[in-house]
Write an enzyme that holds these catalytic residues in place. Structure first.
Site, PDB file in Angstrom:
ATOM      1  CG  HIS A  71      -0.086   0.329   2.503  1.00 45.37           C
ATOM      2  ND1 HIS A  71       0.535   1.019   3.100  1.00 45.37           N
ATOM      3  CD2 HIS A  71      -0.269  -1.363   3.251  1.00 45.37           C
ATOM      4  CE1 HIS A  71       0.315   0.567   4.199  1.00 45.37           C
ATOM      5  NE2 HIS A  71       0.585  -0.749   4.263  1.00 45.37           N
ATOM      6  CB  CYS A  87       2.026  -3.727   5.365  1.00 52.81           C
ATOM      7  SG  CYS A  87      -0.190  -4.303   5.329  1.00 52.81           S
TER       8      CYS A  87
END
Length: 112
Positions: A71, A87
């Site tokens: 992301h 992440c």
């Protein structure tokens, strides 16, 4: 039509976009901190969402490992560092480019 795949190299904090066996782009990334390491292994992109809100920047690409994804970020200074909860963070302009090239189902290899 190219068949892209993604390799994330945690040791050099880079995400590589490959067309077959050829690296066509490299991007700096932020990865998980020591207590919330980014998992290594073979995954696929299972969903995509623009403007997911919160700390996820301009775009979210969810991986086949639940709660993990690639992301953007609202903190560009975090790129290149061990800062996330596991992440893979990218600059917003980089994640927007990447998501435009890779469809759902793209293979993602994360290596230590």
């Amino acid at each position: 039509m190219p068949k892209y795949r993604i390799i994330v190299d945690l040791s050099d904090r880079q995400l590589y976009l490959l067309d077959g066996h050829t690296v066509v782009r490299g991007f700096p990334v932020g990865i998980g901190r020591m207590v919330t390491r980014t998992p290594s292994g073979e995954f696929t992109v299972v969903n995509k969402q623009a403007h997911p809100g919160g700390p996820y920047g301009a775009f979210w690409m969810g991986l086949s490992k639940p709660h993990y994804g690639i992301h953007g970020t609202n903190d560009p200074a975090s790129i290149g560092r061990e800062v996330s909860h596991g992440c893979i963070r990218m600059f917003n302009e980089d994640v927007l480019l990447l998501q435009s090239l890779v469809p759902i189902g793209t293979r993602v290899t994360i290596r230590p």
